[in-house]
Enzyme design. Structure first.
Site, short mmCIF file in Angstrom:
data_model
loop_
_atom_site.label_atom_id
_atom_site.label_comp_id
_atom_site.label_asym_id
_atom_site.label_seq_id
_atom_site.Cartn_x
_atom_site.Cartn_y
_atom_site.Cartn_z
CG ASP A 75 -2.13 0.95 0.89
OD1 ASP A 75 -2.90 0.64 -0.05
OD2 ASP A 75 -2.27 2.01 1.53
CG PHE A 166 3.33 2.81 -11.62
CD1 PHE A 166 4.58 2.29 -11.31
CD2 PHE A 166 2.40 2.93 -10.60
CE1 PHE A 166 4.89 1.90 -10.01
CE2 PHE A 166 2.69 2.53 -9.29
CZ PHE A 166 3.95 2.03 -9.00
CE1 TYR A 168 -1.39 9.64 -7.72
CE2 TYR A 168 -1.13 12.01 -7.64
CZ TYR A 168 -1.91 10.89 -7.48
OH TYR A 168 -3.21 11.01 -7.07
CG ASP A 169 6.76 6.90 -11.10
OD1 ASP A 169 6.85 7.14 -9.88
OD2 ASP A 169 6.87 5.76 -11.57
CG HIS A 196 7.81 4.86 -2.52
ND1 HIS A 196 8.34 5.22 -3.73
CD2 HIS A 196 6.55 4.43 -2.79
CE1 HIS A 196 7.45 5.02 -4.69
NE2 HIS A 196 6.36 4.54 -4.14
P1 ITT Z 1 -3.34 -2.40 -5.40
O1 ITT Z 1 -4.14 -1.92 -4.22
O2 ITT Z 1 -4.04 -3.44 -6.22
O3 ITT Z 1 -1.95 -2.82 -5.02
P2 ITT Z 1 -3.49 0.36 -6.17
O4 ITT Z 1 -3.01 1.10 -7.37
O5 ITT Z 1 -4.95 0.50 -5.82
O6 ITT Z 1 -3.12 -1.18 -6.41
P3 ITT Z 1 -2.78 1.69 -3.71
O7 ITT Z 1 -4.15 1.61 -3.15
O8 ITT Z 1 -1.63 1.39 -2.81
O9 ITT Z 1 -2.60 0.72 -4.95
O10 ITT Z 1 -2.61 3.11 -4.36
C1 ITT Z 1 -1.37 3.74 -4.39
C2 ITT Z 1 -1.30 4.70 -5.53
O11 ITT Z 1 -0.14 5.54 -5.28
C3 ITT Z 1 -1.00 3.97 -6.82
O12 ITT Z 1 -2.17 3.67 -7.54
C4 ITT Z 1 -0.06 4.91 -7.56
O13 ITT Z 1 -0.67 5.75 -8.41
C5 ITT Z 1 0.57 5.75 -6.45
N1 ITT Z 1 1.93 5.23 -6.34
C6 ITT Z 1 2.41 4.32 -5.45
N2 ITT Z 1 3.69 4.03 -5.71
C7 ITT Z 1 4.02 4.77 -6.79
C8 ITT Z 1 5.20 4.89 -7.54
O14 ITT Z 1 6.28 4.17 -7.29
N3 ITT Z 1 5.18 5.74 -8.57
C9 ITT Z 1 4.09 6.46 -8.87
N4 ITT Z 1 2.93 6.38 -8.23
C10 ITT Z 1 2.90 5.54 -7.18
#
Ligand code: ITT
Length: 211
Positions: A75, A166, A168-169, A196
């Site tokens: 998460d 992907f 917000y990168d 992170h």
């Molecule tokens: P899962 O719950 O199925 O794992 P999700 O996309 O819904 O997928 P989250 O609820 O953890 O996952 O949402 C986190 C969001 O934060 C994710 O959709 C990304 O857009 C953003 N995010 C997390 N890590 C990132 C990264 O390394 N680079 C860019 N955006 C990131």
């Protein structure tokens, strides 16, 4: 002492293809057979927690229960200092298109624009500091679990730049680069070293695979 993953299969409990790619690459050296929640047809549980730890555990536990295998969930999200840490655990929700705007799904350009719009409303000299957070949770089918937290500080830039990565990168410039490149412009290997997710993963590796 934390329970250890002892080889065999591990379910990667994510439906986000960007995360799946990064987590699979990070896990590659450790000899586990990785199966994705999507490929196994596992349902996506509602993320009702208010912290990254709670939501990571919800996802890992649901996948472990449904597959009867150990499961690893991530998460993560972006916390912007000037917005009081938002979007935080709601990072993915901010990208959710409304039903009247077309097909259900996520629009990252819209989400990045929403964050930028809120920052600009606060003034042109506003502090643009932000950090990505990641919690990795492992759950075993019998309920045992472990969590690992990671963080990557940086600053937001506008307009978005780069086609790699992907989410917000394209608007996130990590501080450790001390330059101008966004996460979407740097080589994925470099992101795997400083992100992170890499920070949380290093803690997982030390705990799970360390001497
Ligand atoms: P899962 O719950 O199925 O794992 P999700 O996309 O819904 O997928 P989250 O609820 O953890 O996952 O949402 C986190 C969001 O934060 C994710 O959709 C990304 O857009 C953003 N995010 C997390 N890590 C990132 C990264 O390394 N680079 C860019 N955006 C990131």
């Amino acid at each position: 002492m934390t329970r250890k993953l002892s080889g065999g299969s591990l379910v990667i409990a994510t439906h986000n293809s960007g995360k799946l790619k990064e987590i699979s690459a990070l896990l590659e050296p450790y000899g586990l057979k990785c199966l994705s929640a999507g490929a196994l047809g596992l349902p996506e549980p509602p993320e009702t927690g208010t912290t990254f730890v709670e939501n990571a555990l919800i996802k890992a536990r649901a996948a472990a229960e449904a597959s009867q295998l150990p499961a690893l969930a991530d998460d993560s999200g972006l916390s912007v200092d000037a917005l009081g840490g938002r979007p935080g655990v709601y990072t993915a929700d901010w990208a959710q298109r409304q039903w009247f705007e077309g097909e259900p799904g996520r629009d990252w350009y819209m989400a990045m624009g929403k964050v930028e719009g809120m920052l600009q409303q606060l003034g042109s000299d506003i502090d643009r500091s932000a950090a990505f957070h990641c919690v990795l949770a492992i759950a075993w089918p019998d309920g045992e679990h472990a969590t690992y937290e990671g963080r990557c500080p940086g600053a937001l830039t506008w307009p978005p730049r780069g086609a790699l990565g992907f989410g917000y990168d394209p608007v996130f410039v990590p501080s450790s680069r001390a330059g101008e490149e966004t996460f979407a412009e740097i080589d994925p290997q470099e992101k795997h070293r400083i992100s992170h997710r890499a920070d949380a993963f290093a803690k997982l590796v030390a705990d799970q695979f360390g001497a």
